[in-house]
Design a protein around this motif. Structure first.
Motif, mmCIF file in Angstrom:
data_model
loop_
_atom_site.group_PDB
_atom_site.id
_atom_site.type_symbol
_atom_site.label_atom_id
_atom_site.label_comp_id
_atom_site.label_asym_id
_atom_site.label_seq_id
_atom_site.Cartn_x
_atom_site.Cartn_y
_atom_site.Cartn_z
ATOM 1 N N PHE A 92 2.774 -15.019 -27.009
ATOM 2 C CA PHE A 92 2.559 -13.996 -25.984
ATOM 3 C C PHE A 92 3.641 -14.011 -24.906
ATOM 4 O O PHE A 92 3.504 -13.319 -23.895
ATOM 5 N N GLU A 160 -3.492 -14.634 -34.675
ATOM 6 C CA GLU A 160 -4.604 -14.140 -33.873
ATOM 7 C C GLU A 160 -5.877 -14.070 -34.711
ATOM 8 O O GLU A 160 -5.857 -13.619 -35.860
ATOM 9 N N LEU A 164 -9.679 -11.767 -31.148
ATOM 10 C CA LEU A 164 -8.527 -11.281 -30.386
ATOM 11 C C LEU A 164 -8.058 -9.921 -30.887
ATOM 12 O O LEU A 164 -7.728 -9.033 -30.101
ATOM 13 N N LYS A 165 -8.017 -9.774 -32.194
ATOM 14 C CA LYS A 165 -7.581 -8.498 -32.766
ATOM 15 C C LYS A 165 -8.514 -7.361 -32.351
ATOM 16 O O LYS A 165 -8.064 -6.243 -32.090
ATOM 17 N N ILE A 167 -10.325 -7.261 -29.547
ATOM 18 C CA ILE A 167 -10.067 -7.007 -28.122
ATOM 19 C C ILE A 167 -8.836 -6.132 -27.947
ATOM 20 O O ILE A 167 -8.829 -5.166 -27.174
ATOM 21 N N GLU A 168 -7.775 -6.464 -28.681
ATOM 22 C CA GLU A 168 -6.521 -5.723 -28.540
ATOM 23 C C GLU A 168 -6.649 -4.287 -29.049
ATOM 24 O O GLU A 168 -5.979 -3.379 -28.556
ATOM 25 N N ALA A 173 -3.821 -2.007 -23.240
ATOM 26 C CA ALA A 173 -3.150 -3.091 -22.521
ATOM 27 C C ALA A 173 -1.730 -2.695 -22.136
ATOM 28 O O ALA A 173 -1.118 -1.811 -22.745
ATOM 29 N N TRP A 183 -6.076 -7.302 -15.055
ATOM 30 C CA TRP A 183 -6.026 -5.869 -15.356
ATOM 31 C C TRP A 183 -5.454 -5.113 -14.159
ATOM 32 O O TRP A 183 -5.457 -5.600 -13.037
ATOM 33 N N PRO A 194 -1.315 -8.712 -20.481
ATOM 34 C CA PRO A 194 -1.179 -9.804 -21.447
ATOM 35 C C PRO A 194 -1.781 -11.117 -20.950
ATOM 36 O O PRO A 194 -2.149 -11.972 -21.754
ATOM 37 N N ILE A 197 -5.250 -11.363 -22.266
ATOM 38 C CA ILE A 197 -5.237 -11.595 -23.718
ATOM 39 C C ILE A 197 -4.926 -13.059 -24.033
ATOM 40 O O ILE A 197 -5.577 -13.680 -24.879
#
Length: 320
Positions: A92, A160, A164-165, A167-168, A173, A183, A194, A197
């Motif tokens: 990241f 990931e 996580l996937k 969420i993304e 984002a 945020w 990020p 994340i």
């Protein structure tokens, strides 16, 4: 070890106070220097040693031995987990000045998760003795898997997980970091950064780490107080240890082999204990032997790792 409710409360309050002090000194985003990392790492290790000695002084010699065995085991597993944190930071592209904040949140998440898992594990063990068979088999399987992973030659990369996937995919984002903000509002839209994340990445991997470490320490002691304090002291200082030995981690090429031996040994210890609990006359492995094996294996694998890394470095120089 018979621990009263006030002692539990005092222990948790003191640990929370220590975490608050650590958070206060690391609240401002900055690059952690080696001197700062070394000072804090020594501070946390000395605290753990004093706690273990304190248990012996008040007459809890057995508890003291169990604490040190658990602390060393959990600390060793944490060091191995640091390599995953390095992969996450690289994945990241976390700026150096924000890495300390990410790790602090990761440690807090890990402490909460460990407390929940310890409570659940203690409840299961007190009710069902056959849980020791499951813990033992899981540790032996984990030991075998560690050896298999250690024999792979390809360069590791953080993958990931499904959480996580998801969420993304669901949350819009930003592409850039905005300080330590999780945020921001941009053009009327709320966007995650990020930073959020990567914190979720650290937190979700903490769940997997706990699955290994909790059965391991229950193989050394079934005392919830010792299990909790050993885990807490092992996790505190993990943030500073990341900056202190980040470069050294890649030189510990045999650490996974050492950890696999330790987990396999504890797994066998758990199975023997389960058989003994069920009336089968088998020898049990005591804390002095467990502590000797853990320290011995870690010392040998550290020495062989550093020797192998030096030989590889010398070979590269001669080849060039």
């Amino acid at each position: 070890m018979d621990v009263s409710l006030p002692m539990w409360a005092l222990t948790i309050v003191v640990l929370c106070a220590l975490i608050a002090v650590d958070f206060f000194f690391g609240r401002k985003p900055h690059e952690v220097t080696l001197k700062e990392a070394a000072s804090w790492s020594i501070f946390w290790v000395v605290l753990a040693v004093l706690f273990g000695i304190g248990l012996a002084v008040v007459g809890e010699g057995q508890a003291s031995g169990e604490f040190f065995a658990g602390y060393i085991t959990e600390k060793s597993l944490s060091v191995d987990n640091l390599f995953v944190f390095i992969l996450i930071m690289a994945k990241f592209s976390v700026p150096a000045q924000y890495q300390s904040r990410v790790l602090m949140v990761g440690v807090l998440i890990a402490l909460v998760l460990r407390a929940i898992f310890i409570a659940a594990g203690a409840a299961l063990i007190s009710t069902f003795s056959w849980v020791f068979y499951i813990f033992g088999a899981f540790l032996i399987y984990t030991a075998w898997k560690l050896i298999q992973d250690a024999r792979k030659d390809e360069e590791e990369e953080f993958e990931e997980n499904r959480f996580l996937k998801t969420i993304e995919r669901r949350l819009p984002a930003t592409d850039q970091y905005h300080g330590t903000k999780l945020w921001i509002v941009e053009n009327g839209r709320r966007l995650v950064t990020p930073m959020l994340i990567v914190m979720l990445a650290i937190g979700s991997t903490d769940v997997l780490f706990a699955l290994d470490s909790i059965p391991a320490i229950f193989g050394l002691t079934q005392d919830p107080y010792i299990v909790f304090t050993a885990n807490a002291f092992a996790l505190m200082g993990l943030r500073q240890l990341y900056f202190l030995i980040g470069g050294l981690l890649r030189k510990l090429v045999h650490l996974s082999y050492g950890l696999s031996i330790i987990l396999g040994f504890i797994g066998v210890k758990l199975v023997l204990h389960a058989l003994h609990e069920n009336g089968v006359h088998v020898p049990e492995i005591g804390i002095p032997l467990s502590l000797s094996v853990i320290i011995g294996v870690l010392a040998i694998t550290t020495i062989t790792s550093l020797y192998a890394s030096r030989k590889e470095r010398e070979g590269s120089k001669n080849g060039s």
